[in-house]
Scaffold this active site. Structure first.
Site, short mmCIF file in Angstrom:
data_model
loop_
_atom_site.label_atom_id
_atom_site.label_comp_id
_atom_site.label_asym_id
_atom_site.label_seq_id
_atom_site.Cartn_x
_atom_site.Cartn_y
_atom_site.Cartn_z
CG ASP A 95 -0.33 42.78 -10.47
OD1 ASP A 95 -1.12 42.07 -9.82
OD2 ASP A 95 -0.56 43.98 -10.74
CG ASP B 91 -5.43 46.64 -6.45
OD1 ASP B 91 -4.22 46.59 -6.13
OD2 ASP B 91 -5.85 46.22 -7.54
C1 DGJ Z 1 -3.05 45.56 -9.81
C2 DGJ Z 1 -2.17 45.81 -8.62
O1 DGJ Z 1 -2.77 45.35 -7.46
C3 DGJ Z 1 -1.88 47.31 -8.55
O2 DGJ Z 1 -1.15 47.59 -7.41
C4 DGJ Z 1 -1.15 47.72 -9.79
O3 DGJ Z 1 0.11 47.11 -9.84
C5 DGJ Z 1 -1.96 47.35 -11.01
N1 DGJ Z 1 -2.37 45.98 -11.00
C6 DGJ Z 1 -1.19 47.62 -12.26
O4 DGJ Z 1 -1.84 47.19 -13.39
#
Ligand code: DGJ
Length: 721
Positions: free
Chosen positions: A471, A541
């Protein structure tokens, strides 16, 4: 042979299966002669090309001359492809053609991701060598043409053979001068949680540009544009795609000039960029992959899909079926312990799910997003027996174990930051802007990368991990580095990206059995650069099925379905509060790399049954979805419906998904016209078992059933007899 050179006319003719790209050297300048539908390689090309540019009435020949790598300052007033400053302060260079080389296959790009060949016969590369005698600057323009893909990969290398330092202020990867301006531009814009919205607008005199200044390719604009004829649509017409294999700040622009030519260029964003080139040094630009389609936008997408799936993505997982996963992020956020995780994994195993992914919150003292990034060791309060124990417990349920990391970041509240406050991207004496309470580690510095490499290597070696979600949850601000002198500060944004690539190369080489999925608050860095190291990406997201119709449709313009992560989540949806049927959530997620992101323990018995069927169905359709040809049938940006079809390479199998957003009263059932099938074949339709001619399905289509209620969906399988 894919590249022909005619010494007499100085014409280079690059040919792929349906495409020609022609360069002619005119008075030492590589000029852009033609790009489009394949032409025969005939002597008449010479007559066709040259006269247009030797127009004696043109008092400033360069300003109208279609060029391959234009410069500024010598009579062309349009946006140049590059600009270099000499030690004497002047910014004038004149690149003159000196030499060329035709190379079998495709050389590697130093330190940068790029498409590749597995066999020399797949492509040929033309390298044009240009010199600026006065400064000693040598520029190599590189063009790889693929025999079986209608694509050209372009990049540029600057080599300094002179005696005094040079400063590169602008070094784009590709520039193409189209010979008229009757074009529209398509691109993907958006925001966090709303990525890949398809935009299209006419080109008019002046500039039409998209860019990122965020240090990453960004949610806001993807490093891709397509230029197309106004009449071009999904299935017809000339479309020209430009996709940059790069994960940092970029620029893509189209400029219509006074003479109604159109200059399209793409590369590293020149804004805030500068690179010192000392004598003997070289600078390699990222690669731009240019695709031509005479069959509309869909044809362009299918070329990108195949090329990026098979010759950009690498590693063990490139051709492997991707596991169905359950991720605990939306199920627990930071609030979990080993028991909870084990229980969710168990519930996943009952459904037939294959991989459990432990998301954010397992390390340091991370109970929310304000601490601990950089402290890559287990939080013993949540995992008293550590990750090894948890991974074993998950494995005992029958699932593989995957882990979330965010290695490019540091929280000010962390052990790492206390020890090395200078290790983040910052400018001494200035504010350090935080985003999500975190700073970006300075990957332009080798010691910072080494530290992270060792920390991750330790975890990846001791825990039985088969998957990593990588991430990256903020953009770059106050870009500067304490590791570099003043003169190099305009290089830091690019050096950051190069440092990231270096780290990824080392980790993916050391851990080839790990499937890496890239993520940047969803699709903030969904770009070809990342796909080179990680064959799949968490698309957004937003997990709401209806929002996802548009996001996944837009993403599919360039990126292969095997790269598009898509999960079923709970209702009401956490991002938009929408209630959608589990069937529709499943059908949308099954249109990508399938998984669940919710507390599976909350399923009712009926829901469990539906989910079990979804998992079983995905296992059956997985090869078709992940490697089939993808045709978009209905555009969710244009109305109330979306539809697409996956077709196997031999055209004997296909799978259609149809989605209706809002229910409508008093509507007759409509027909859906299909694509990609073989008109000669007869297909049996599942579920109803009726046989149809391929010609009929392609021309008249199939009747859609009457769907009841909002947010509905239906699928059909087709099998040739
Ligand atoms: C952003 C990601 O896109 C989410 O899926 C998740 O992993 C969060 N970060 C966790 O902080």
């Amino acid at each position: 042979m894919t590249i022909h050179y005619d010494r007499q006319s100085n014409i280079f003719h690059l040919q792929s299966k349906d495409m020609s790209y022609i360069i002619q050297i005119v008075n030492g300048t590589p000029t852009h002669a033609y790009w489009g539908k394949k032409l025969r390689n005939e002597a008449s090309l010479e007559q066709f090309m040259a006269p247009r540019w030797k127009d004696p009435h043109n008092s400033l020949p360069l300003d109208g001359l279609p060029q391959e790598y234009p410069q500024y300052g010598t009579g062309d007033f349009r946006s140049p492809a590059y600009q270099v400053q000499l030690a004497d302060g002047s910014r004038i260079t004149e690149l003159v053609f000196k030499n060329y080389q035709i190379i079998k296959g495709k050389p590697k790009l130093d330190g940068l991701p790029a498409v590749y060949v597995e066999d020399e016969g797949e492509a040929e590369t033309l390298e044009l060598e240009l010199h600026d005698e006065y400064s000693g600057l040598i520029v190599y323009l590189s063009y790889t043409i693929f025999a079986d893909h209608n694509a050209i990969a372009r990049s540029v290398k600057f080599v300094h053979s002179g005696n005094h330092p040079l400063k590169i202020w602008r070094a784009l990867s590709a520039s193409v001068d189209f010979h008229d301006s009757n074009y529209e531009m398509m691109y993907l814009s958006g925001a966090w949680a709303r990525e890949a919205q398809v935009r299209r607008r006419a080109l008019l005199p002046g500039h039409t540009a998209i860019d990122s200044k965020r240090g990453v390719s960004s949610h806001q604009h993807n490093p891709f544009v397509a230029i197309m004829r106004p009449e071009a649509d999904e299935n017809h017409g000339d479309v020209y795609g430009f996709s940059l294999v790069y994960s940092g700040s970029f620029l893509a622009e189209a400029e219509v000039d006074q003479l109604f030519n159109t200059r399209v260029s793409i590369g590293i964003n020149p804004f805030d960029f500068g690179w010192t080139l000392n004598p003997g040094d070289s600078f390699q630009t990222p690669e731009a992959v240019m695709v031509y389609s005479g069959d509309g936008i869909g044809g362009m997408s299918r070329t990108y899909h195949k090329l990026y799936r098979t010759r950009l993505a690498r590693g063990e997982f490139r051709d492997k079926e991707r596991p169905i996963l359950v991720n605990n992020w939306e199920a627990t956020y930071f609030n979990f312990d080993a028991e909870k995780i084990e229980a969710i994994a168990k519930a996943g195993a009952e459904l037939g799910i294959e991989l459990f992914v432990l998301d954010d919150g397992w390390f340091g003292k991370r109970d929310d997003d304000t601490t601990s990034l950089g402290d890559w060791y287990e939080d013993r309060r949540k995992l008293p027996n550590g990750l090894e124990d948890l991974a074993e417990r998950v494995k005992a349920t029958g699932l593989q174990f995957g882990l979330w990391v965010e290695p490019e970041m540091v929280s000010p509240e962390s052990e790492l930051y206390k020890k090395h406050p200078d290790w983040c991207i910052h400018v001494e004496g200035r504010r350090r802007s935080l985003q999500r309470t975190q700073s970006v580690l300075d990957f332009s510095r080798p010691e910072v990368r080494d530290y992270i490499f060792n920390a991750l290597s330790d975890i990846f070696s001791r825990v039985p991990i088969t998957y990593i979600k990588w991430d990256m949850n903020r953009y770059l601000t106050e870009i500067g580095s304490e590791g570099w002198p003043a003169d190099n500060q305009t290089e830091i944004a690019h050096r950051y990206v190069l440092g990231l690539y270096d780290l990824l190369e080392r980790l993916t080489t050391k851990f080839p059995h790990i499937l890496f999925e890239s993520c940047s608050s969803g699709g903030g860095r969904f770009d070809p650069g990342m796909l080179y190291y990680m064959p799949q990406t968490w698309t957004s997201d937003t997990t709401d099925a209806i929002e996802r119709l548009r996001i996944q449709y837009g993403t599919s313009l360039v990126y292969p379905i095997s790269s598009i992560g898509a999960h079923v989540s709970s209702v009401p949806n956490h991002q938009v509060g929408r209630m959608t049927p589990l069937k529709t959530r499943g059908d949308v997620a099954m249109s990508g790399n399938f998984g669940y992101e919710m507390d599976l323990r909350t399923f009712t018995d009926d829901e469990k049954e539906i989910a079990k069927q979804q998992v079983a169905m995905y296992k059956e359709i997985r090869p078709l979805v992940q490697t089939g040809e993808f045709y978009r049938l209905k555009n969710p940006f244009n109305g109330n419906e979306a539809a697409w079809i996956f077709v196997s390479e031999d055209q004997r199998e296909a799978l259609v998904f149809y989605f209706k957003v809002l229910a409508e009263p008093h509507m007759l059932s409509k027909r859906l016209v299909l694509k990609g099938l073989n008109p000669e074949f007869n297909y049996v339709l599942e579920p109803d078992g009726v046989e149809y001619g391929g010609d009929q399905l392609l021309a008249a289509g199939i009747y859609l059933p009457k769907l009841h209620g909002d947010y509905s969906s239906v699928w059909f399988k087709l099998k040739a007899q």
